[in-house]
Design a protein around this motif. Structure first.
Motif, PDB file in Angstrom:
ATOM      1  N   PRO A   2       0.799  -1.232   0.000  1.00 21.96           N
ATOM      2  CA  PRO A   2       0.000   0.000   0.000  1.00 21.96           C
ATOM      3  C   PRO A   2       0.829   1.278   0.000  1.00 21.96           C
ATOM      4  O   PRO A   2       0.301   2.360  -0.281  1.00 21.96           O
ATOM      5  CB  PRO A   2      -0.813  -0.109   1.292  1.00 21.96           C
ATOM      6  N   LEU A   3       2.116   1.190   0.339  1.00 20.58           N
ATOM      7  CA  LEU A   3       2.935   2.394   0.478  1.00 20.58           C
ATOM      8  C   LEU A   3       4.026   2.512  -0.585  1.00 20.58           C
ATOM      9  O   LEU A   3       4.887   3.390  -0.492  1.00 20.58           O
ATOM     10  CB  LEU A   3       3.586   2.436   1.869  1.00 20.58           C
ATOM     11  N   ARG A   4       3.986   1.678  -1.594  1.00 22.43           N
ATOM     12  CA  ARG A   4       5.043   1.725  -2.600  1.00 22.43           C
ATOM     13  C   ARG A   4       5.027   3.002  -3.425  1.00 22.43           C
ATOM     14  O   ARG A   4       6.031   3.350  -4.054  1.00 22.43           O
ATOM     15  CB  ARG A   4       4.967   0.480  -3.505  1.00 22.43           C
ATOM     16  N   TRP A   5       3.921   3.710  -3.387  1.00 26.04           N
ATOM     17  CA  TRP A   5       3.862   4.984  -4.111  1.00 26.04           C
ATOM     18  C   TRP A   5       4.740   6.055  -3.460  1.00 26.04           C
ATOM     19  O   TRP A   5       5.109   7.045  -4.094  1.00 26.04           O
ATOM     20  CB  TRP A   5       2.409   5.499  -4.169  1.00 26.04           C
ATOM     21  N   LEU A   6       5.104   5.862  -2.194  1.00 28.97           N
ATOM     22  CA  LEU A   6       5.909   6.864  -1.507  1.00 28.97           C
ATOM     23  C   LEU A   6       7.275   7.060  -2.161  1.00 28.97           C
ATOM     24  O   LEU A   6       7.783   8.180  -2.252  1.00 28.97           O
ATOM     25  CB  LEU A   6       6.115   6.453  -0.038  1.00 28.97           C
ATOM     26  N   ALA A   7       7.892   5.960  -2.582  1.00 30.59           N
ATOM     27  CA  ALA A   7       9.220   6.010  -3.204  1.00 30.59           C
ATOM     28  C   ALA A   7       9.480   4.655  -3.869  1.00 30.59           C
ATOM     29  O   ALA A   7       9.050   3.622  -3.360  1.00 30.59           O
ATOM     30  CB  ALA A   7      10.301   6.302  -2.167  1.00 30.59           C
ATOM     31  N   PRO A   8      10.214   4.649  -4.972  1.00 29.81           N
ATOM     32  CA  PRO A   8      10.472   3.392  -5.690  1.00 29.81           C
ATOM     33  C   PRO A   8      11.622   2.591  -5.078  1.00 29.81           C
ATOM     34  O   PRO A   8      12.521   2.125  -5.789  1.00 29.81           O
ATOM     35  CB  PRO A   8      10.801   3.877  -7.098  1.00 29.81           C
ATOM     36  N   VAL A   9      11.591   2.416  -3.764  1.00 36.81           N
ATOM     37  CA  VAL A   9      12.681   1.715  -3.091  1.00 36.81           C
ATOM     38  C   VAL A   9      12.760   0.268  -3.550  1.00 36.81           C
ATOM     39  O   VAL A   9      13.840  -0.248  -3.865  1.00 36.81           O
ATOM     40  CB  VAL A   9      12.519   1.802  -1.556  1.00 36.81           C
ATOM     41  N   LEU A  10      11.609  -0.408  -3.611  1.00 38.47           N
ATOM     42  CA  LEU A  10      11.594  -1.797  -4.063  1.00 38.47           C
ATOM     43  C   LEU A  10      12.107  -1.907  -5.492  1.00 38.47           C
ATOM     44  O   LEU A  10      12.875  -2.824  -5.817  1.00 38.47           O
ATOM     45  CB  LEU A  10      10.179  -2.371  -3.954  1.00 38.47           C
ATOM     46  N   ASP A  11      11.716  -0.975  -6.349  1.00 34.95           N
ATOM     47  CA  ASP A  11      12.188  -0.996  -7.736  1.00 34.95           C
ATOM     48  C   ASP A  11      13.705  -0.818  -7.805  1.00 34.95           C
ATOM     49  O   ASP A  11      14.378  -1.493  -8.593  1.00 34.95           O
ATOM     50  CB  ASP A  11      11.513   0.115  -8.548  1.00 34.95           C
ATOM     51  N   LYS A  12      14.246   0.096  -7.005  1.00 29.14           N
ATOM     52  CA  LYS A  12      15.698   0.337  -7.016  1.00 29.14           C
ATOM     53  C   LYS A  12      16.459  -0.892  -6.525  1.00 29.14           C
ATOM     54  O   LYS A  12      17.493  -1.266  -7.094  1.00 29.14           O
ATOM     55  CB  LYS A  12      16.034   1.545  -6.144  1.00 29.14           C
ATOM     56  N   VAL A  13      15.943  -1.527  -5.471  1.00 31.26           N
ATOM     57  CA  VAL A  13      16.604  -2.712  -4.940  1.00 31.26           C
ATOM     58  C   VAL A  13      16.556  -3.850  -5.951  1.00 31.26           C
ATOM     59  O   VAL A  13      17.562  -4.524  -6.207  1.00 31.26           O
ATOM     60  CB  VAL A  13      15.954  -3.130  -3.600  1.00 31.26           C
ATOM     61  N   THR A  14      15.398  -4.047  -6.549  1.00 32.10           N
ATOM     62  CA  THR A  14      15.259  -5.118  -7.535  1.00 32.10           C
ATOM     63  C   THR A  14      16.172  -4.883  -8.732  1.00 32.10           C
ATOM     64  O   THR A  14      16.845  -5.816  -9.206  1.00 32.10           O
ATOM     65  CB  THR A  14      13.796  -5.211  -8.003  1.00 32.10           C
ATOM     66  N   ALA A  15      16.224  -3.651  -9.222  1.00 32.06           N
ATOM     67  CA  ALA A  15      17.084  -3.339 -10.362  1.00 32.06           C
ATOM     68  C   ALA A  15      18.554  -3.571 -10.034  1.00 32.06           C
ATOM     69  O   ALA A  15      19.319  -4.078 -10.859  1.00 32.06           O
ATOM     70  CB  ALA A  15      16.855  -1.896 -10.808  1.00 32.06           C
ATOM     71  N   PHE A  16      18.952  -3.191  -8.829  1.00 35.17           N
ATOM     72  CA  PHE A  16      20.336  -3.396  -8.398  1.00 35.17           C
ATOM     73  C   PHE A  16      20.679  -4.886  -8.387  1.00 35.17           C
ATOM     74  O   PHE A  16      21.735  -5.308  -8.873  1.00 35.17           O
ATOM     75  CB  PHE A  16      20.521  -2.794  -7.010  1.00 35.17           C
ATOM     76  N   ILE A  17      19.788  -5.684  -7.857  1.00 36.29           N
ATOM     77  CA  ILE A  17      20.032  -7.126  -7.785  1.00 36.29           C
ATOM     78  C   ILE A  17      20.078  -7.744  -9.176  1.00 36.29           C
ATOM     79  O   ILE A  17      20.912  -8.625  -9.455  1.00 36.29           O
ATOM     80  CB  ILE A  17      18.954  -7.789  -6.910  1.00 36.29           C
ATOM     81  N   ARG A  18      19.237  -7.285 -10.061  1.00 33.71           N
ATOM     82  CA  ARG A  18      19.191  -7.867 -11.407  1.00 33.71           C
ATOM     83  C   ARG A  18      20.361  -7.440 -12.272  1.00 33.71           C
ATOM     84  O   ARG A  18      20.705  -8.128 -13.246  1.00 33.71           O
ATOM     85  CB  ARG A  18      17.884  -7.459 -12.102  1.00 33.71           C
ATOM     86  N   SER A  19      21.022  -6.337 -11.926  1.00 27.85           N
ATOM     87  CA  SER A  19      22.047  -5.793 -12.818  1.00 27.85           C
ATOM     88  C   SER A  19      23.468  -5.874 -12.282  1.00 27.85           C
ATOM     89  O   SER A  19      24.407  -5.593 -13.009  1.00 27.85           O
ATOM     90  CB  SER A  19      21.749  -4.323 -13.123  1.00 27.85           C
ATOM     91  N   THR A  20      23.636  -6.266 -11.012  1.00 27.19           N
ATOM     92  CA  THR A  20      24.965  -6.241 -10.425  1.00 27.19           C
ATOM     93  C   THR A  20      25.834  -7.363 -10.983  1.00 27.19           C
ATOM     94  O   THR A  20      25.458  -8.527 -10.939  1.00 27.19           O
ATOM     95  CB  THR A  20      24.879  -6.412  -8.900  1.00 27.19           C
ATOM     96  N   PRO A  21      27.024  -7.015 -11.486  1.00 27.06           N
ATOM     97  CA  PRO A  21      27.930  -8.075 -11.946  1.00 27.06           C
ATOM     98  C   PRO A  21      28.486  -8.851 -10.768  1.00 27.06           C
ATOM     99  O   PRO A  21      28.507  -8.355  -9.634  1.00 27.06           O
ATOM    100  CB  PRO A  21      29.046  -7.295 -12.657  1.00 27.06           C
ATOM    101  N   THR A  22      28.906 -10.043 -11.010  1.00 30.28           N
ATOM    102  CA  THR A  22      29.449 -10.869  -9.951  1.00 30.28           C
ATOM    103  C   THR A  22      30.722 -10.257  -9.406  1.00 30.28           C
ATOM    104  O   THR A  22      31.633  -9.868 -10.153  1.00 30.28           O
ATOM    105  CB  THR A  22      29.760 -12.299 -10.473  1.00 30.28           C
ATOM    106  N   ALA A  23      30.811 -10.127  -8.052  1.00 31.10           N
ATOM    107  CA  ALA A  23      32.022  -9.581  -7.436  1.00 31.10           C
ATOM    108  C   ALA A  23      33.138 -10.598  -7.512  1.00 31.10           C
ATOM    109  O   ALA A  23      32.920 -11.802  -7.369  1.00 31.10           O
ATOM    110  CB  ALA A  23      31.740  -9.222  -5.974  1.00 31.10           C
ATOM    111  N   ASP A  24      34.364 -10.119  -7.760  1.00 26.98           N
ATOM    112  CA  ASP A  24      35.515 -11.012  -7.821  1.00 26.98           C
ATOM    113  C   ASP A  24      36.022 -11.309  -6.415  1.00 26.98           C
ATOM    114  O   ASP A  24      35.893 -10.493  -5.529  1.00 26.98           O
ATOM    115  CB  ASP A  24      36.642 -10.373  -8.648  1.00 26.98           C
TER     116      ASP A  24
END
Length: 288
Positions: A266-288
């Motif tokens: 119900p509160l996701r309209w406040l800020a796209p925090v979930l979207d930012k976290v999901t995008a980060f997880i989907r795009s982060t290259p594997t750490a060496d």
């Protein structure tokens, strides 16, 4: 139901969250059809050393996994209060581990970090049994939980103690975290860190190196508990200087509490925090 009505309802919820405990409200409004939950798995012998696992109903094989540490000034909090975080990430195809850990006055710094490291070690060793890929392991926390996540990601002592290393993390995510807070002004926090003799090595900002995993830092501009400029901004600057991949976002419609509350549907309209976290997880290259 009109969009104006929905916005009025969510504004009322946001006001309630800012004024009192958000937990019952948020979890009562959390969908239950997006995940399956395994509760209170022991990762140690203490009653506080237990964790919950949220698995997406429609998870793909080898899903990423997030270990989430909640806040509460190191003296309060429970994994049972953060089902809305587990649901949010599970709804995006991510397996979530939410761990309890010992709190003050039972323990002080650094013993809760030892618990956090043990929870991560359990996850690394067992999460494949729950459909996740330990090679896609992230840490995330809010407030003092973000401190915990940052210390495990930046100070190798804690993961080394459980035969792991920050290099095995694909990334870490901090929400409104205190990363540089000496001298301690919060009287509830002072005894946790042995004020006035708080050790400098307790500060995440003092452990930044080029070996740190990719980082996502999120804060509210209207945060009266943890100064976003000194903490999120200062850590982001130091990470960039060390050439560590880091993204930093600041939101204006949230405060210290509602930043994490914005994971709730119900509160996701406040800020796209979930979207930012999901995008980060989907795009982060594997750490060496």
């Amino acid at each position: 139901m009109s969009s104006k009505f929905l916005q009025a309802v969510t504004l009322a919820i946001a006001a309630l969250l800012a004024a009192c405990s958000p937990i019952k409200v948020l979890n009562a409004l959390t969908p239950s059809n997006t995940f399956s939950k395994t509760s209170s798995v022991a990762y140690g012998t203490d009653p506080r050393q237990k964790l919950d696992i949220y698995r997406p109903v429609t998870a793909s094989p080898n899903a990423p996994v997030v270990v989430f540490f909640y806040g509460g000034s190191w003296n309060s909090g429970s994994k049972d209060q953060y089902g809305f975080v587990g649901e949010a990430l599970a709804s995006r195809g991510i397996v979530v581990v939410i761990a309890d850990y010992r709190l003050y006055p039972q323990v002080r710094y650094p013993l809760f970090l030892q618990d956090n490291a043990k929870a991560v070690a359990w996850t690394y060793q067992h999460i494949a049994e729950y459909g996740a890929d330990p090679g896609q392991l992230y840490l995330m926390g809010h407030s003092s939980g973000a401190y915990n996540a940052s210390m495990l990601a930046l100070d190798a002592r804690w993961l080394n103690a459980v035969d792991l290393s920050p290099s095995m993390l694909k990334g870490w995510i901090g929400l409104a975290g205190p990363y540089d807070f000496l001298p301690i002004e919060n009287k509830d926090v002072q005894p946790v860190f042995f004020f006035p003799n708080s050790p400098p090595e307790s500060q995440p900002i003092n452990h930044v190196s080029a070996d740190a995993p990719p980082s996502l830092l999120i804060a509210s501009t209207d945060d009266n508990l943890v100064n976003p400029t000194r903490n999120t901004g200062g850590l982001a600057t130091k990470l960039r200087a060390a050439r560590v991949p880091v993204e930093a976002f600041y939101f204006t419609k949230t405060n210290h509490v509602t930043l994490v509350a914005s994971f709730a549907k119900p509160l996701r309209w406040l800020a796209p925090v979930l979207d930012k976290v999901t995008a980060f997880i989907r795009s982060t290259p594997t750490a060496d």
